[in-house]
Design an enzyme around this catalytic site. Structure first.
Site, PDB file in Angstrom:
ATOM      1  CG  ASN A   1      46.693  30.770  46.233  1.00  0.00           C
ATOM      2  OD1 ASN A   1      47.193  31.396  47.249  1.00  0.00           O
ATOM      3  ND2 ASN A   1      46.179  31.177  45.032  1.00  0.00           N
TER       4      ASN A   1
ATOM      5  CD  GLU B   1      40.855  34.255  44.578  1.00  0.00           C
ATOM      6  OE1 GLU B   1      41.815  34.131  46.018  1.00  0.00           O
ATOM      7  OE2 GLU B   1      39.881  32.920  44.043  1.00  0.00           O
TER       8      GLU B   1
ATOM      9  CB  SER C   1      38.706  23.902  38.780  1.00  0.00           C
ATOM     10  OG  SER C   1      37.383  24.771  39.342  1.00  0.00           O
TER      11      SER C   1
ATOM     12  CE  LYS D   1      42.733  30.539  45.485  1.00  0.00           C
ATOM     13  NZ  LYS D   1      41.605  30.872  44.357  1.00  0.00           N
TER      14      LYS D   1
ATOM     15  CD  GLU E   1      45.257  30.966  39.406  1.00  0.00           C
ATOM     16  OE1 GLU E   1      45.774  29.792  39.025  1.00  0.00           O
ATOM     17  OE2 GLU E   1      45.220  32.353  39.883  1.00  0.00           O
TER      18      GLU E   1
ATOM     19  CG  HIS F   1      45.538  35.246  42.754  1.00  0.00           C
ATOM     20  ND1 HIS F   1      43.986  35.660  42.686  1.00  0.00           N
ATOM     21  CD2 HIS F   1      45.419  33.871  42.774  1.00  0.00           C
ATOM     22  CE1 HIS F   1      43.503  34.118  42.925  1.00  0.00           C
ATOM     23  NE2 HIS F   1      44.094  33.014  42.038  1.00  0.00           N
TER      24      HIS F   1
ATOM     25  N   GLY G   1      37.774  28.562  42.119  1.00  0.00           N
ATOM     26  CA  GLY G   1      37.004  28.236  42.667  1.00  0.00           C
ATOM     27  C   GLY G   1      35.519  27.901  41.923  1.00  0.00           C
TER      28      GLY G   1
HETATM   29  P1  13P Z   1      41.094  27.086  41.854  1.00  0.00           P
HETATM   30  O1  13P Z   1      41.903  25.368  42.318  1.00  0.00           O
HETATM   31  O2  13P Z   1      40.443  26.655  43.795  1.00  0.00           O
HETATM   32  O3  13P Z   1      39.670  27.157  41.493  1.00  0.00           O
HETATM   33  O4  13P Z   1      41.843  28.322  42.477  1.00  0.00           O
HETATM   34  C1  13P Z   1      42.546  28.595  41.581  1.00  0.00           C
HETATM   35  C2  13P Z   1      42.723  29.746  41.981  1.00  0.00           C
HETATM   36  O5  13P Z   1      42.869  30.979  41.634  1.00  0.00           O
HETATM   37  C3  13P Z   1      44.529  29.194  42.326  1.00  0.00           C
HETATM   38  O6  13P Z   1      45.069  30.644  42.233  1.00  0.00           O
END
Ligand code: 13P
Length: 266
Positions: free
Chosen positions: A22, A113, A229, A24, A183, A111, A189
């Protein structure tokens, strides 16, 4: 003993193994195309056929990345969202039909976010899931709890409710076409990965919950990915868990070498 039994069962079941990157809101168009080409080249040279790699790019990259992944047979394309509406006066939004027309075959939905910054609700996500399936694409449905919920010990109830409200109207046939990505928000992150045991426990709870609604055979077909992560050094242990069928990778998907070594971790 339990673990061994789980391992044997996992080997027999042959659920689809998926590693999805992803991106983002990272990479401009030329950077994105360079990253996609690098991933496809390494995957074609080094990765076994039994792992499906998915690139979840920003919308503007889709149609050109489609040409890069075309014919690789191992790397597929995903959007990161779609509108809950089919078409019409929704300025700035992107419909499932537009995404489909680029050649993308997957869509990330829900997601954390998007849930947090765009207030996406479980009910809205149910509509997006329906539109995605109706157009023949695969939803990668994200779920996961905040740190506060985890610390209150209510994480399983919270995440299973996300599944109930967004997915449980689906038929048996439909639910088997959904990929679930667990997740935990506290691991995204932050560098703080869920332990492989924490991931396995939640994935097993989700699979049991799916089995309660749709039966064990159906639940055993559904790939459940871990995200938060995930890195080349922790992916092997995460992916060795009986109910972890791959990963949804954020930061580490922005470097082709790291991303592919995660995909090679099974
Ligand atoms: P990270 O791997 O940067 O923690 O992000 C995970 C994520 O949100 C994937 O959709």
């Amino acid at each position: 003993m339990n673990y061994l039994w789980g391992e044997t069962r996992k080997n027999q079941i042959m659920r689809k193994k998926i590693v999805a990157g992803n991106w983002k809101m990272n990479k401009n168009l030329s950077e994105g195309l360079a990253l996609a080409s690098e991933v496809v080249n390494i995957v074609n040279d080094e990765l076994n056929d039994d792992v499906t790699v998915v690139l979840c790019t920003p919308f503007i990259h889709l149609s050109q990345v489609a040409k890069i992944v075309e014919g690789s047979g191992k790397v597929f394309l995903s959007a990161q969202n779609i509108s809950e509406h089919e078409s019409g006066a929704y300025t700035g939004d992107i419909s499932i039909e537009m995404v489909k027309s680029t050649g993308a075959e997957y869509v990330v939905l829900g997601h954390s976010e998007r849930r947090e910054y765009h207030n996406e609700s479980n009910a809205q996500l149910a509509k997006k899931v329906d539109l995605t399936l109706a157009n023949g694409l695969t939803p990668i449905f994200c779920c996961g709890e905040s740190l506060e919920i985890r610390e209150s010990g209510k994480e399983v109830a919270y995440v299973t409710n996300q599944l109930t409200e967004s997915l449980f109207h689906l038929t048996e046939d439909e639910i088997q076409k959904v990929v679930i990505a667990y997740e935990p928000i506290w691991a995204i992150g932050t560098g703080r990965t869920a332990s492989s045991q924490q991931a396995q426990d939640m994935h097993k709870s989700l699979r049991d919950f799916l089995a309660g609604q749709y039966g064990q055979e159906v639940a055993d077909e559904i790939s459940i990915l871990y995200g938060g992560s995930a890195k080349p050094d922790n992916a092997p242990e995460l992916f060795a868990q009986p109910d972890v069928d791959g990963g949804l990778i954020g930061g580490a998907s922005l470097k082709a070498r790291d991303f592919v070594s995660i995909a090679k971790s099974f």
